[in-house]
Design an enzyme around this catalytic site. Structure first.
Site, short mmCIF file in Angstrom:
data_model
loop_
_atom_site.label_atom_id
_atom_site.label_comp_id
_atom_site.label_asym_id
_atom_site.label_seq_id
_atom_site.Cartn_x
_atom_site.Cartn_y
_atom_site.Cartn_z
N LYS A 71 0.99 -1.14 -0.06
CA LYS A 71 -0.11 0.07 0.06
C LYS A 71 0.71 1.19 -0.09
O LYS A 71 2.14 1.34 0.48
CB LYS A 71 -0.79 0.03 1.07
CG LYS A 71 -1.90 1.00 1.40
CD LYS A 71 -2.99 0.97 2.38
CE LYS A 71 -3.81 1.90 2.59
NZ LYS A 71 -4.87 1.71 3.70
N SER A 92 -9.87 2.01 2.92
CA SER A 92 -8.96 2.61 2.38
C SER A 92 -7.95 1.86 1.30
O SER A 92 -7.41 2.21 0.41
CB SER A 92 -8.00 3.86 2.91
OG SER A 92 -7.23 3.10 3.78
N SER A 129 -10.18 -0.64 6.94
CA SER A 129 -9.49 -0.44 5.82
C SER A 129 -8.74 -1.47 5.10
O SER A 129 -8.66 -1.48 3.87
CB SER A 129 -8.31 0.70 6.16
OG SER A 129 -9.21 1.98 6.07
#
Length: 476
Positions: free
Chosen positions: A78, A153, A177
């Site tokens: 990420k 997210s 997330s």
């Protein structure tokens, strides 16, 4: 190429041990797949040359007799996790050209294990969002239906695994997330116990809630990644690490007590509620015992989370001023105008909203009414979940109240924030939880179920999730 991409991480590793597939072959297959499916917008940076170099090195290490489940396996990270020499933007214009001078602890662990990092994944800006629509570089498009969101997210991290672009990825989870996008994309997403995985090198959103964790196709794959990243880190004062993880997941639900609460049925739509009831029956069919518990604080958790997380976000993001950190706007007269112009120009709307909420609840006259009250309620929520887990081995609930919505469908913050209702209590209490794919909605989109456990029972939760998923007709 397709035969390679259809494998799980553990299957690929076994084939590489047997000399049937090289890391270079697997990496080229992933890079080719990423190129052909670029419209999904899962990656903000693809590290083709670096990945092939890592793959060649992994093949050499294996040739010299080295073993390791992650050795030579293509993975993604990420874009809020620092990577030495590779751009790390947090999907924000503020960090558009930021290249970290160091690796996050978890990245060091991946490299030590020989994993091949192929790129950095798209996300909601500074990890603030539930749909991955709040990225400065465009929304991620769900591989199951490109008109749908991927969840956030960690949307790029979940969707790239579902799209078979990589074999596993790292995400971060502040209020769901990792788990929510895993549910929307039909993969496994694991949020470890708070402090089990070092946050050293994770760009902070809300420091008392943030946790890095794995996303994979199966619980067994997630376990292998967790083993690598959950070592103790002396440079993170909150790091404890995990030392009780199982070798593999060969558990059973026989004799296991699984807690359910009537409050868990209050927020789900009809499709999710149907699958939740089927999950409960699956537990019973597999020899588990369903235990009724009560979570009276369930409805309060969402408000507590958005007060506390926004307050911490306002504090953490105050460093982005165009002077010490982040990009600097042009054409300012003085320091105050520099702050205003830089933050106005480079922060997105959702980040600005959370900073404003955070500053409000921390301001004089409102601090006691909002922040202090939320902090006290946090303790009550944690105590209630721990009491429930005293009488059962795990809690079972949906991961999200719906399947993935259409892009643009949940534009209003109150509707978007509600999608976190099942995940935020886990972060508030610092517990481990896994989302596993379990059934589909009437429109064919994936639905996830969430298993929540006691602190540091991370391996047990993955084992229960694995049993539930496989018993429910999915392979994970």
């Amino acid at each position: 190429m397709n035969a390679i991409l259809d494998m799980t991480l553990t299957e690929l590793s076994a084939h590489m041990d047997e000399g049937k597939i090289s890391s270079v072959d697997a990496t080229k297959a992933c890079l080719d797949r990423i190129g052909k499916t670029a419209a999904l917008n899962n990656f903000l940076t693809v590290c083709e040359s670096e990945a092939l170099s890592y793959a060649k090195e992994a093949d050499a290490r294996r040739k010299n007799g080295e073993k390791g489940v992650l050795l030579g396996v293509p993975v993604a990270v990420k874009d809020n996790i620092s990577t030495l020499g590779i751009k790390t933007t947090c999907a924000s214009e503020f960090l558009n050209n930021y290249i970290p001078p160091f690796d996050a602890f978890v990245v060091k662990q991946l490299k030590k294990a020989g994993a091949v990092i192929v790129g950095k994944t798209n996300m909601d800006e500074f990890a603030m969002g539930c749909t991955n629509e709040h990225s400065a570089f465009g929304a991620v498009h769900n591989v199951h239906d490109t008109s749908r969101v991927s969840g956030g997210s960690s949307g790029g991290s979940a969707n790239c695994v579902a799209a078979k672009q990589v074999f596993a990825s790292l995400g971060s989870d502040t209020g769901g997330s990792i788990r929510e996008p895993a549910s929307y994309c039909g993969v496994v997403g694991f949020k470890p116990t708070y402090s089990a995985v070092s946050r050293n090198g994770l760009i902070a959103f809300a420091s008392s809630l943030d946790q890095i964790g794995p996303i994979a196709r199966t619980c067994a794959d997630a376990l292998q990644v967790l083993k690598v990243i959950s070592a103790h880190d002396g440079c993170d004062s909150t790091s404890v690490g995990l030392d009780n993880l199982p070798v593999n997941l060969d558990g059973s639900l026989k004799g296991k007590k699984i807690g359910v609460a009537k409050q868990f049925m209050s927020g789900a739509d009809s499709d999710v509620l149907r699958e939740y009831k089927r999950a409960i029956k699956t537990v019973e069919d597999m020899g588990g015992e369903i235990v009724e518990v009560s979570i009276q604080s369930f409805d309060a958790a969402l408000a507590v989370y958005y007060v506390l997380s926004s307050a911490e976000a306002a504090s953490n993001l105050s460093r982005y001023d165009g002077v010490k950190y982040g990009r600097r706007a042009d054409g300012y007269k003085d320091i105050n105008e520099l702050y205003v112009k830089s933050r106005t120009q480079f922060f997105g709307d959702e980040v600005k909203r959370r900073i404003m909420i955070g500053n409000y609840v921390l301001s004089s006259g409102y601090y006691d009414a909002y922040y202090v009250r939320a902090a006290k309620t946090r303790t009550l929520i944690k105590d209630e979940y721990l009491r429930a887990l005293d009488v059962c081995d795990a809690l079972l609930c949906p991961t999200a109240p719906t399947a993935a919505p259409k892009i643009g469908e949940e534009a209003k913050p109150d509707k978007t924030y509600y999608s976190d209702i099942y995940t935020v209590p886990v972060n508030i209490a610092g517990l481990p939880a896994v989302s596993v794919p379990f059934g589909k909605a009437s429109d064919g989109m994936p639905i996830g179920m969430q298993v929540i456990g006691r602190p540091y029972a991370d391996g047990d939760i993955l084992a229960i999730g694995d049993c539930l998923c496989n018993g429910g007709g999915a392979k994970c």
